[in-house]
Design an enzyme around this catalytic site. Structure first.
Site, PDB file in Angstrom:
ATOM      1  N   ASP A  11     163.319 -15.632   9.268  1.00  0.00           N
ATOM      2  CA  ASP A  11     163.632 -17.001  10.207  1.00  0.00           C
ATOM      3  C   ASP A  11     164.670 -17.982   9.041  1.00  0.00           C
ATOM      4  OD1 ASP A  11     163.538 -19.627  11.126  1.00  0.00           O
ATOM      5  OD2 ASP A  11     161.534 -20.140  10.587  1.00  0.00           O
ATOM      6  N   LYS A  73     172.212 -25.502   8.179  1.00  0.00           N
ATOM      7  CA  LYS A  73     172.267 -24.695   9.409  1.00  0.00           C
ATOM      8  C   LYS A  73     172.912 -25.574  10.714  1.00  0.00           C
ATOM      9  CE  LYS A  73     168.773 -22.599  12.557  1.00  0.00           C
ATOM     10  NZ  LYS A  73     167.196 -22.437  12.568  1.00  0.00           N
TER      11      LYS A  73
END
Length: 593
Positions: A11, A73
């Site tokens: 993740d 991100k």
């Protein structure tokens, strides 16, 4: 013992990242040397060229905000300036890219896994927000490869969370909504689980909404309450942001808390009391922004809130009590909080990795494409080849021909979006297919779209006359549209539905009229003597009406269709005579008459 050739489940989060593996048939998350399963997604680039990742980098954030990269991100796969959020650091000054920063985080996770497993690992499944576009998915894959990993699969985060939730319920049939509010992104997905098969029915979201935004709102409130006259410098701003994030977490379990920073401005310390009620008032507009996405996901899936069996909360920001109560309000039911919201996505990635490696069986994961894909056709229309919410991997294609005589090539514009007209959608790439000039309709070009399991698009165009193939890999989209416009696309397709459909019908009717009028003129010239004055007057009046509607300022699609039909009806007898003459001429040429 782990699998002889394990595949890691990762993740890669905005705030924190996790890694795990299937060990002896059980999915587990792996801890670092300090026993922590969660690694902060932070990278510090020191002046001497050394690189720190994780907790060590996070400790440097207040001291070296310009050299410490967090929340990368939100930048990966995006062009400079896209989105409203801008970081304190400057990647260009650091001479690194979001892909390289992400690769450093992935290298750290790879090292944690190799230490725990006592063997080298080189394969991984990595999760991304469901609403990541093609460029963002590819950039994530590139980061994995740069970190020395073969990325076996890119999996959507809500899908991974549902997979983690459903592992022990393989025999059940359920419809599940996954509400995923993380550090930097929001996703909502509706899935159906039946006999071990997970199928995504719909997905929506915003890749520029998350806990980072909550932290900034809280930070602005603290500055306002403290009466600070000017914005702090970068170092103090970073310190305040850390304090705001800590206060946010405390307010999930406490009714009030205090933000205290000694010597915040010279000798002046900062001390501000914050109540949960004021905090929730400040962040409510952010949380309310998730409602339209939830309603759209339900609508796209064709179900009502009461049809759902579970609403699962994922992402650290769902610990906020306001978020939980708001989700209950939207879906009319208590959300399922049985999963650890920080670890559910990672656990799903591990399960998917176990499925691919063969360590886990009897589970199948089916994802969907979030937006329609197609090409521009003659007249500037969008021709959809793969509709949005199509289960992937998938393939689909159509045959196209030249729209005008003596055309030398065909330009195939690959489009993504939900609007009727090509100009209102986004161009992902283009292919130019040459072919010998010929009459209208003589060329044949087959176009096939293939989306692989990672949601990455490949377009193949084949000239059937020569069997020559041209392949376009959409690795980095030609137009990386701001993700905020992704959510606008579907809303606009609804808002402008009537106008768009009218324009499509108008364009199709216009193309027909532009074919019909020259054909009628030619036929009248050829059969002028054989047509009665009355017939000719009716035909010319009908043609004049078509021309009049065509040149009108307003595009009245209905009026043009009626005018076309009237002209068509008026020339039926003329068309019959043309056909009879053509048949007679053919018989004469063949010597049959």
């Amino acid at each position: 013992m782990a699998d002889p050739t394990p595949i890691l489940g990762i993740d890669l989060g905005t705030t924190n990242s996790l890694v795990g593996v299937v060990d002896s048939g059980f999915p587990i998350l792996l801890a670092d040397e300090a026993g922590q399963r969660s690694t902060p997604s932070a990278v510090n680039y020191a002046m001497d060229g050394s690189v720190l990742v994780g907790e060590a980098a996070l400790r440097k954030r207040a001291l070296e905000p310009q050299r410490t990269v967090t929340s990368v991100k939100r930048l990966i796969g995006r062009r400079a300036g896209e989105g409203s959020w801008q970081p304190a650091y400057n990647l260009r000054q650091l001479d690194v890219t979001p892909v390289q920063v992400s690769a450093e985080i992935l290298k750290r996770l790879k090292a944690i896994a190799e230490r725990a497993l006592e063997q080298t690992v080189s394969r991984a499944v990595i999760t991304v927000p469901a609403y990541f576009n093609d460029a963002q998915r590819n950039a994530t894959k590139q980061a994995g490869e740069l970190a020395g990993l073969t990325v076996e699969r890119i999996v959507s985060e809500p899908t991974a969370a549902a997979l983690a939730y459903g592992l022990d319920k393989l025999e059940e049939h359920k419809k599940i909504a996954v509400y995923d509010l993380g550090g930097g992104t929001f996703d909502i997905s509706v899935l159906e689980m039946r006999d071990g098969v997970f199928q995504v029915l719909s997905t929506a979201g915003d890749t520029q909404l998350g806990g980072d935004d909550v932290d900034r709102v809280l930070m602005e409130h603290v500055l306002e309450a403290a009466g600070t006259s000017s914005l702090p410098d970068e170092a103090r701003m970073a310190t305040l942001l850390v304090a705001a994030e800590a206060a946010k977490k405390r307010l999930s379990t406490e009714e009030s808390t205090r933000v205290e920073i000694p010597f915040f401005e010279g000798s002046q310390s900062l001390s501000v009391e914050i109540g949960r009620a004021e905090f929730e008032k400040r962040i409510r507009p952010l949380i309310e922004h998730t409602r339209p996405h939830c309603l759209r996901a339900l609508s796209d899936a064709g179900i009502k809130p009461e049809d759902l069996d579970e609403v699962i909360l994922v992402g650290g920001s769902t610990r906020i009590p306001l978020v939980r109560s708001y989700v209950k309000e939207i879906f009319g039911r208590e959300p399922n909080v049985s999963q650890n919201p920080d670890e559910a996505v990672a656990m799903g990635a591990v399960i998917q990795a176990g499925i691919l490696s063969g360590s886990l069986k009897n589970v199948l994961l089916l994802d969907v494409t979030p937006l329609s894909l197609g090409i521009e056709t003659f007249g500037g229309l969008m021709n959809i080849i793969i509709p949005r919410n199509t289960t992937i991997p998938c393939k689909a294609g159509e045959m196209f021909t030249n729209a005008v005589a003596n055309q030398k090539d065909m330009l195939i514009r690959v489009l993504q979006g939900e609007r009727e007209l090509a100009k209102d959608n986004w161009e992902l790439g283009r292919i130019e297919i040459p072919f010998p000039p010929g009459p209208k309709g003589s060329a044949r070009v087959g176009v096939q779209f293939a989306i692989d399991a990672n949601g990455i698009l490949q377009v193949l165009a084949r000239d059937t006359a020569t069997n020559t193939d041209t392949v376009l890999e959409i690795q980095n989209t030609a137009v990386n549209v701001d993700d905020e416009r992704v959510e606008q696309m579907i809303a606009e397709s609804v808002e402008y539905a009537f106008e768009d459909m009218n324009e499509r019908v108008w364009t199709e009717a216009k193309l027909k009229a532009e074919e019909l009028l020259p054909a009628v003129d030619a036929a009248l010239e050829q059969f002028g003597d054989a047509v009665t004055a009355e017939e000719k007057a009716v035909i010319e009046a009908a043609a004049a009406q078509v021309r009049s509607v065509l040149t009108a300022v307003d595009h009245d699609a209905r009026a043009l269709k009626v005018a076309n039909q009237t002209l068509d009806d008026a020339t039926q007898e003329l068309a019959v005579r043309l056909v009879e003459q053509a048949m007679e001429e053919s018989l004469v040429r063949r010597g049959l008459v």
